[in-house]
Write a protein that holds these residues in place. Sequence first.
Motif, short mmCIF file in Angstrom:
data_model
loop_
_atom_site.label_atom_id
_atom_site.label_comp_id
_atom_site.label_asym_id
_atom_site.label_seq_id
_atom_site.Cartn_x
_atom_site.Cartn_y
_atom_site.Cartn_z
N THR A 115 0.68 -1.03 -0.01
CA THR A 115 0.21 0.05 -0.18
C THR A 115 0.78 1.33 0.08
O THR A 115 0.47 2.06 -0.53
CB THR A 115 -0.86 0.02 1.10
OG1 THR A 115 -0.13 -0.05 2.63
CG2 THR A 115 -2.15 -1.10 1.04
N LEU A 116 2.04 1.21 0.68
CA LEU A 116 2.93 2.39 0.78
C LEU A 116 3.42 2.81 -0.92
O LEU A 116 3.39 3.82 -1.36
CB LEU A 116 4.35 2.21 1.33
CG LEU A 116 5.35 3.01 1.32
CD1 LEU A 116 5.05 4.21 1.90
CD2 LEU A 116 6.51 2.60 2.04
N ALA A 117 3.54 1.51 -1.86
CA ALA A 117 3.95 1.85 -3.15
C ALA A 117 2.99 2.60 -3.71
O ALA A 117 3.13 3.64 -4.59
CB ALA A 117 3.94 0.37 -3.92
N PHE A 118 1.74 2.47 -3.57
CA PHE A 118 0.49 3.05 -4.21
C PHE A 118 0.60 4.31 -3.55
O PHE A 118 0.03 5.38 -4.57
CB PHE A 118 -0.68 2.15 -4.21
CG PHE A 118 -0.79 1.08 -5.03
CD1 PHE A 118 -0.87 1.06 -6.46
CD2 PHE A 118 -0.35 -0.17 -4.60
CE1 PHE A 118 -0.97 0.11 -7.34
CE2 PHE A 118 -0.34 -1.37 -5.26
CZ PHE A 118 -0.43 -1.30 -6.68
N ARG A 130 -0.26 10.58 -12.92
CA ARG A 130 0.00 9.74 -11.94
C ARG A 130 -0.99 8.55 -11.89
O ARG A 130 -0.57 7.52 -11.44
CB ARG A 130 0.17 10.23 -10.80
CG ARG A 130 -0.94 11.17 -10.11
CD ARG A 130 -0.25 11.93 -8.76
NE ARG A 130 -1.52 12.57 -8.29
CZ ARG A 130 -1.83 14.03 -8.47
NH1 ARG A 130 -1.27 14.53 -9.43
NH2 ARG A 130 -2.71 14.60 -7.93
N ILE A 131 -2.35 9.01 -12.26
CA ILE A 131 -3.35 7.94 -12.11
C ILE A 131 -2.95 6.81 -13.25
O ILE A 131 -3.31 5.45 -12.88
CB ILE A 131 -4.86 8.46 -12.47
CG1 ILE A 131 -5.86 7.47 -12.01
CG2 ILE A 131 -4.82 8.96 -13.88
CD1 ILE A 131 -5.97 7.02 -10.84
N ASP A 132 -2.32 6.94 -14.34
CA ASP A 132 -1.67 6.10 -15.36
C ASP A 132 -0.84 5.46 -14.61
O ASP A 132 -0.98 4.04 -14.92
CB ASP A 132 -1.55 6.93 -16.47
CG ASP A 132 -2.71 7.71 -17.27
OD1 ASP A 132 -3.82 7.23 -17.09
OD2 ASP A 132 -2.29 8.52 -18.07
N LEU A 133 0.21 5.80 -14.09
CA LEU A 133 1.12 5.16 -13.40
C LEU A 133 0.64 4.22 -12.33
O LEU A 133 0.90 3.05 -12.30
CB LEU A 133 2.03 6.02 -12.58
CG LEU A 133 3.47 5.48 -12.29
CD1 LEU A 133 4.29 5.34 -13.37
CD2 LEU A 133 4.04 6.64 -11.35
N VAL A 134 -0.48 4.62 -11.64
CA VAL A 134 -0.90 3.74 -10.44
C VAL A 134 -1.38 2.51 -11.21
O VAL A 134 -1.43 1.47 -11.04
CB VAL A 134 -2.10 4.33 -9.71
CG1 VAL A 134 -3.04 3.46 -8.79
CG2 VAL A 134 -1.36 5.71 -8.93
N ALA A 135 -2.27 2.94 -12.18
CA ALA A 135 -3.22 1.69 -13.17
C ALA A 135 -2.00 0.61 -13.66
O ALA A 135 -2.11 -0.61 -13.43
CB ALA A 135 -4.03 2.17 -14.19
#
Length: 286
Positions: A115-118, A130-135
């Motif tokens: 969860t820290l990674a996200f 950054r949302i694309d990165l999270v996906a």
Amino acid sequence: MFADRLRRVQERVQAALDEALATDPDLPVIQAMRYALRGGKRLRALLVLEGARLHDIPEDEAMPAAAAVEALHAYSLVHDDLPCMDDDDLRRGQPTVHVKWDEATAVLAGDALQTLAFELCCDPVLGARRIDLVAALAQAAGARGMVLGQALDIAAESADQPLDMDQITRLQAAKTGALIEFSAIAGAILAGADDRPLRDYARAIGLAFQIADDLLDVQGDPAKAGKKLGKDAAAGKATFVSLLGVDGARQRAEELVEHAIAALAPYGQRADNLREAARFVISRET
């Protein structure tokens, strides 16, 4: 020199991870997380930062993504080492997290590292994409990436027949390769740029990395590797080495590295550190 660049990345990423876990340092789960994040090659972080540099993203702006990929990698190692998975008691020359603490703490520390990674990937400094990165990170980590690879690995242990080359390639492309691929393309994702050359590069070095691991398991020095070796052969698991032989596996790894280097042609000399990273993948001793 590549070694100097890698050392600087190791220092900067460690500082970023230490800062992320600066609160509540006396909690056992935080101590276990910090312990799991110590050491390591930081190759994945280097891929993130070098891929970002190719797209003119400053290192400070890409650092949360580099730290994130190392947090996710650490989570995978903590969980892989558990008795219900690979049942290892040594990692990077030190007792594994579940040995130093207990299984419950190891599970929770791994969960929290994931969860820290996200959380790190949501840092506003990473910009509008950054949302694309999270996906992309979720896909690399989940049932189409690392989790798939681990599930296939566990299933193979009870299979009637050893895996063939195509099956091993699929397994390792998920278990090892997916996070390496994410690392290499993260900069392109943040820049909204074409990621195909870096994706091609990463897929090649991901397999080369695993072949090098298989070779180390057969020929490596346990003192340098920091973990038990020879486990795959003892368990009768099919690996690139068991199918290709030592010489054949080494040749295949070298071919993959050359393919990876060729994929970087569009970037010219700016990708020299990534070329050296590809060579490092098969020359390392850990």
